[in-house]
Design a protein around this motif. Structure first.
Motif, PDB file in Angstrom:
ATOM      1  N   ASP A 140     -49.665  10.964 -14.087  1.00  0.00           N
ATOM      2  CA  ASP A 140     -50.091  10.079 -15.173  1.00  0.00           C
ATOM      3  C   ASP A 140     -50.852  10.860 -16.242  1.00  0.00           C
ATOM      4  O   ASP A 140     -51.802  11.585 -15.927  1.00  0.00           O
ATOM      5  N   LEU A 141     -50.479  10.664 -17.489  1.00  0.00           N
ATOM      6  CA  LEU A 141     -51.318  11.061 -18.620  1.00  0.00           C
ATOM      7  C   LEU A 141     -52.165   9.845 -18.957  1.00  0.00           C
ATOM      8  O   LEU A 141     -51.647   8.814 -19.374  1.00  0.00           O
TER       9      LEU A 141
ATOM     10  N   ARG B 131     -41.003   9.746 -12.366  1.00  0.00           N
ATOM     11  CA  ARG B 131     -42.247  10.094 -11.681  1.00  0.00           C
ATOM     12  C   ARG B 131     -43.446  10.233 -12.614  1.00  0.00           C
ATOM     13  O   ARG B 131     -44.578  10.334 -12.137  1.00  0.00           O
ATOM     14  N   VAL B 132     -43.197  10.270 -13.910  1.00  0.00           N
ATOM     15  CA  VAL B 132     -44.280  10.504 -14.856  1.00  0.00           C
ATOM     16  C   VAL B 132     -44.525   9.266 -15.704  1.00  0.00           C
ATOM     17  O   VAL B 132     -43.589   8.535 -16.046  1.00  0.00           O
ATOM     18  N   SER B 133     -45.810   9.020 -16.012  1.00  0.00           N
ATOM     19  CA  SER B 133     -46.210   7.890 -16.862  1.00  0.00           C
ATOM     20  C   SER B 133     -47.161   8.402 -17.929  1.00  0.00           C
ATOM     21  O   SER B 133     -48.105   9.132 -17.622  1.00  0.00           O
TER      22      SER B 133
ATOM     23  N   ARG C  12     -44.287   2.464 -18.315  1.00  0.00           N
ATOM     24  CA  ARG C  12     -44.944   2.669 -17.016  1.00  0.00           C
ATOM     25  C   ARG C  12     -46.422   2.991 -17.196  1.00  0.00           C
ATOM     26  O   ARG C  12     -47.260   2.630 -16.370  1.00  0.00           O
ATOM     27  N   GLY C  13     -46.739   3.692 -18.277  1.00  0.00           N
ATOM     28  CA  GLY C  13     -48.115   4.133 -18.482  1.00  0.00           C
ATOM     29  C   GLY C  13     -49.044   3.104 -19.069  1.00  0.00           C
ATOM     30  O   GLY C  13     -50.253   3.351 -19.168  1.00  0.00           O
ATOM     31  N   ALA C  14     -48.519   1.944 -19.452  1.00  0.00           N
ATOM     32  CA  ALA C  14     -49.337   0.951 -20.154  1.00  0.00           C
ATOM     33  C   ALA C  14     -50.569   0.532 -19.344  1.00  0.00           C
ATOM     34  O   ALA C  14     -51.633   0.256 -19.925  1.00  0.00           O
ATOM     35  N   LYS C  15     -50.453   0.497 -18.033  1.00  0.00           N
ATOM     36  CA  LYS C  15     -51.561   0.051 -17.193  1.00  0.00           C
ATOM     37  C   LYS C  15     -52.230   1.194 -16.439  1.00  0.00           C
ATOM     38  O   LYS C  15     -53.056   0.960 -15.544  1.00  0.00           O
ATOM     39  N   VAL C  16     -51.902   2.409 -16.788  1.00  0.00           N
ATOM     40  CA  VAL C  16     -52.481   3.564 -16.100  1.00  0.00           C
ATOM     41  C   VAL C  16     -53.968   3.682 -16.414  1.00  0.00           C
ATOM     42  O   VAL C  16     -54.386   3.553 -17.568  1.00  0.00           O
ATOM     43  N   GLU C  17     -54.766   3.908 -15.393  1.00  0.00           N
ATOM     44  CA  GLU C  17     -56.201   4.145 -15.540  1.00  0.00           C
ATOM     45  C   GLU C  17     -56.593   5.346 -14.682  1.00  0.00           C
ATOM     46  O   GLU C  17     -55.831   5.792 -13.822  1.00  0.00           O
ATOM     47  N   TYR C  18     -57.772   5.833 -14.905  1.00  0.00           N
ATOM     48  CA  TYR C  18     -58.297   6.930 -14.095  1.00  0.00           C
ATOM     49  C   TYR C  18     -58.332   6.528 -12.632  1.00  0.00           C
ATOM     50  O   TYR C  18     -58.825   5.463 -12.270  1.00  0.00           O
TER      51      TYR C  18
END
Length: 218
Positions: free
Chosen positions: A65-66, A146-148, A27-33
């Motif tokens: 998100d981290l 709920r967390v990435s 899920r976090g692979a595309k997380v950005e600020y």
């Protein structure tokens, strides 16, 4: 909630179940600020070893998100505080959650915050009281999806040098192990990134650690 927490307890000796961690990193692979999200930092001071700083954002719909990591080795509190305050100023951080067992770094961050006219809270987290509860809260967040965790890279700071390397948090959390016979008490080994996350996750245990129990409420 209790049933979800029980389901999330691993059977492998790890603090968190590997399939749930794998999904979290996917899920976090595309997380950005996200400038619209509430921004926080979780910090494990490291006690002269590796200090870990995690940038975490809370988006609408209780999504967490981290999205960025910093690591400091053989760096003085004043140097760590400088990077922390610069990050807080740039990304409008609301609160910094830090392990209370090393008060020196927290005090330096507060002093530098005040000198710069910044307004973020510095919340000292009593790990002896909140660590197990924070781990249980994280298990529930992983179970609920709920967390990435981005888990891409870490900005590493050493005296006179800064560079990027593969995520130290991702490596450490993958081997974050329980003590024999325990289901929510981890071993104190290679745990700086996971402990920085635990510091942040304490937010979900009590309202701002009950206004930080007199440590700092504003």
């Amino acid at each position: 909630l209790r049933q979800q927490q029980q389901l999330a307890v691993p059977e492998t000796g790890l603090v968190y179940r590997k399939p749930l961690m794998d999904q979290c990193f996917q899920r976090g692979a595309k997380v950005e600020y996200d400038p619209e999200a509430a921004q926080c930092l979780g910090i494990d001071p490291g006690y002269g070893k590796r200090a870990a700083v995690l940038a975490i954002q809370e988006r609408a719909g209780d999504r967490i998100d981290l999205w960025r990591e910093h690591s400091f080795t053989q760096m003085a509190d004043e140097d760590i505080s400088k990077v922390v305050c610069e990050h807080c100023a740039q990304y409008n951080v609301e609160a910094v959650f830090i392990d209370a067992e090393d008060p020196g770094l927290a005090a330096k961050i507060r002093k530098d915050r005040d000198n710069r006219g910044l307004t973020f809270k510095v919340v000292q987290v009593a790990f002896g009281k909140y660590k197990r509860l924070s781990i249980k809260a994280t298990r529930w967040l992983l179970q609920s999806g709920r967390v990435s965790w981005k888990g891409e890279s870490t900005t590493v700071h050493t005296p006179g040098r800064t560079w990027e390397e593969p995520s130290l948090f991702r490596r450490e959390v993958a081997s974050y192990a329980l003590r024999p016979g325990e289901d929510d008490k981890p071993q104190d080994e290679d745990d700086h990134g996971p402990d920085a996350w635990v510091a942040f996750a304490s937010k979900w245990v009590g309202p701002w650690i009950r206004a930080t129990e007199g440590q700092e409420a504003a």
